[in-house]
Design an enzyme around this catalytic site. Structure first.
Site, PDB file in Angstrom:
ATOM      1  N   GLY A   1       0.747  -1.138   0.004  1.00 33.17           N
ATOM      2  CA  GLY A   1      -0.128   0.029  -0.094  1.00 33.17           C
ATOM      3  C   GLY A   1       0.877   1.103   0.017  1.00 33.17           C
TER       4      GLY A   1
ATOM      5  N   ARG B   1      -4.393   7.230   0.671  1.00 32.82           N
ATOM      6  CA  ARG B   1      -5.461   7.489   1.461  1.00 32.82           C
ATOM      7  C   ARG B   1      -5.215   8.147   2.842  1.00 32.82           C
ATOM      8  NH1 ARG B   1      -9.677   2.493   0.621  1.00 32.82           N
ATOM      9  NH2 ARG B   1      -7.873   1.424   0.112  1.00 32.82           N
TER      10      ARG B   1
ATOM     11  N   THR C   1      -4.658  -8.124  -3.957  1.00 36.66           N
ATOM     12  CA  THR C   1      -4.174  -8.971  -3.103  1.00 36.66           C
ATOM     13  C   THR C   1      -3.604  -9.963  -3.544  1.00 36.66           C
ATOM     14  OG1 THR C   1      -6.209  -9.637  -2.453  1.00 36.66           O
ATOM     15  CG2 THR C   1      -5.235  -7.605  -1.146  1.00 36.66           C
TER      16      THR C   1
ATOM     17  N   ASN D   1     -13.957 -11.042   6.585  1.00 38.40           N
ATOM     18  CA  ASN D   1     -12.551 -11.648   6.447  1.00 38.40           C
ATOM     19  C   ASN D   1     -11.567 -10.643   6.900  1.00 38.40           C
ATOM     20  OD1 ASN D   1     -10.256 -12.503   5.166  1.00 38.40           O
ATOM     21  ND2 ASN D   1     -10.657 -11.641   3.205  1.00 38.40           N
TER      22      ASN D   1
ATOM     23  N   ARG E   1      20.819  11.125  26.997  1.00 40.53           N
ATOM     24  CA  ARG E   1      20.965  10.634  25.594  1.00 40.53           C
ATOM     25  C   ARG E   1      21.685   9.381  25.727  1.00 40.53           C
ATOM     26  NH1 ARG E   1      24.674  15.455  23.291  1.00 40.53           N
ATOM     27  NH2 ARG E   1      24.653  14.125  21.463  1.00 40.53           N
TER      28      ARG E   1
ATOM     29  N   TYR F   1      26.364  19.876  31.806  1.00 36.09           N
ATOM     30  CA  TYR F   1      26.666  19.108  30.547  1.00 36.09           C
ATOM     31  C   TYR F   1      27.630  17.925  30.955  1.00 36.09           C
ATOM     32  CZ  TYR F   1      27.809  16.900  26.064  1.00 36.09           C
ATOM     33  OH  TYR F   1      28.079  16.013  25.021  1.00 36.09           O
TER      34      TYR F   1
END
Length: 462
Positions: free
Chosen positions: A13, A17, A80, A172, A335, A368
């Site tokens: 796909g 959409r 499919t 289905n 981090r 830091y």
């Protein structure tokens, strides 16, 4: 199951959409691509041999899924059945006798559901078995037609169904178990005589029956197994359903979530009893949170571990480990590669990167710590910077146990501060500091009376 079944996942796909630049299967449910859910459940069910049929965005799917998977490409969108046939080379090379067919945009066909489908397929000795479910609102799904004895008679796509068939609520799911020898023969019998002019995979039922073989439908009690997403609204519905399922599981495990506003928890996260998750907290990926820990409010955890009874308040934490009894935050950034010991305090506006911090150390604020190994019982004043990058290379520093680093100190890596050493406030450290020594590296203060008056910028008190 590992030796008898291989899987083909249909993920061609294109996301139109969804109004996305990426393939539809990469749209996320609880911060994980739908294709990731499907491959994870396959492996949990013991199905290791997997082929993903992609479209034009195949490279993006490969990057998301990673190694250990075969790929085929459906260059033309012809249905499919046509997509499955693109995996024919993979199927002929597989030693498996049964093919599991799944959709990359239907993320809730779990390992339990896969096992149920495979068991039904074997017990009924079917050539093809489709996974079905009952939906209160079946619009958009193919309907299941059964014989009087319960065998599968046909699957009718909604576009081809009359009003009577559209009233049927058994649908289905798009997941199948199919005997490989039958499937390889059935490929040549597919046709596109339908309203969409496509090759439907559902034709395998008609083909099996025409060959005198049995087709069956495995009814799954959980309606989520049949649900997929074709647009952003449906994707949002899947996210909310998945979110609620995870929260219910956590409640049952003794986790306290007093208000669920903005709380998102990955289905693969593990949270201990008596832990508390506060509003606005996002727990992504394979996180492990210990008993009694408090997460949030407004915290992001990704692929990280938090020890028992630690608090992580308004923080960003990525691929890091936090020990037990720690206080982290607010506004802390941990981090990847960070390892925090037990009983550690990491305060506001502190960033720690690829560093270890020993037990009982305090890094209170505006600091830091990058590429460093920090010992036990250390104290960092406000505004300390581990200067680890010279514009070309990064360097690592070591700070021993019980060291004191004063406010606004700059440690120019690589340096070593010995156990019990003291770095005075305002020092720029460029050399190692021996154990127990005091390091001072700042210019001597000089006062020059009247200097501002001479510049004409200061006229004295008014």
């Amino acid at each position: 199951m590992r030796e008898n079944i291989c899987a083909v996942i249909l993920a061609a796909g294109d996301g139109k959409r969804m109004h996305s630049r990426r393939p539809k299967a990469l749209c996320q449910v609880l911060m994980e691509p739908m294709i990731g859910w499907v491959t994870r459940f396959c492996r949990r069910a013991g199905v290791e041999e997997i082929c993903i049929v992609t479209g034009e965005g195949g490279q993006l799917i490969q990057e998301a899924v990673g190694p250990g998977v075969h790929y085929a490409c459906q260059r033309e969108r012809r249905g499919t059945g046509h997509a499955l046939r693109m995996a024919e080379q993979f199927l002929r090379g597989s030693s498996a006798g049964t093919v599991l067919v799944l959709n990359g945009d239907a993320p809730f066909v779990s390992d339990r559901v896969i096992a149920h489908l495979a068991q039904t397929h074997r017990q009924e000795e079917n050539a093809v078995t489709v996974l079905s479910a009952h939906l209160e609102q079946p619009r958009g799904y193919g309907r299941i037609l059964r014989e009087a004895d319960g065998a599968l008679a046909a699957i009718v796509e909604e576009a081809d169904a009359d009003e009577a068939v559209r009233l049927i609520q058994e649908v289905n799911s798009g997941a199948y178990c199919i005997e490989k020898s039958f499937l390889l023969e059935a490929f040549s019998r597919f046709d596109c005589r339908n309203a969409q002019g496509e090759y439907y995979l559902t034709q395998v039922v008609e083909i099996a029956r025409s060959m005198g073989l049995r087709a069956g439908a495995c009814l799954e009690e959980d309606p989520l197994a049949a649900m997929g997403a074709n647009d952003r609204r449906q994707l949002a519905q899947l996210n909310e359903l998945a979110r609620r399922r995870v929260l219910e599981r956590l409640y049952e495990a003794g986790v306290d979530i007093p208000c669920t506003d903005g709380v998102l928890v990955s289905p693969t996260a593990q949270v201990g009893r008596d832990a508390c998750i506060l509003p606005g907290s996002v727990i992504k990926g394979d996180c492990v949170i210990g008993e009694g820990a408090v997460i949030g409010p407004n915290t992001w955890l990704e692929n990280s571990r938090v020890g028992a009874d630690s608090t992580v308040n308004s923080c960003q934490v990525y691929e890091a480990e936090i020990g037990a009894g720690c206080t982290i935050g607010p506004f802390t950034y941990l981090r990847p590669g960070t390892r925090i010991g037990n009983q550690v305090k990491i305060g506001d506006f502190v960033e720690v990167k690829n560093s270890t911090v020993g037990d009982h150390t305090s890094v209170a604020h505006l600091t830091y710590v990058g590429d460093a190994d920090v010992g036990r019982g250390c104290n960092f004043g406000c505004g300390v910077v581990l200067v680890n990058y010279d514009g070309e290379k990064k360097y690592r520093s070591t700070i021993g146990d019980d060291a004191f680093i004063g406010c606004n100190a700059n440690l120019i890596s690589p340096v070593t501060v010995g156990d019990g050493a003291y770095v005075a406030a305002g020092t720029t450290l460029t050399q190692d500091v021996p154990e127990g020594a005091l390091a001072i590296g700042r210019a001597r203060q000089q006062n020059k009376p009247g200097w501002m008056e001479k510049t004409g910028k200061f006229k004295g008190r008014r």
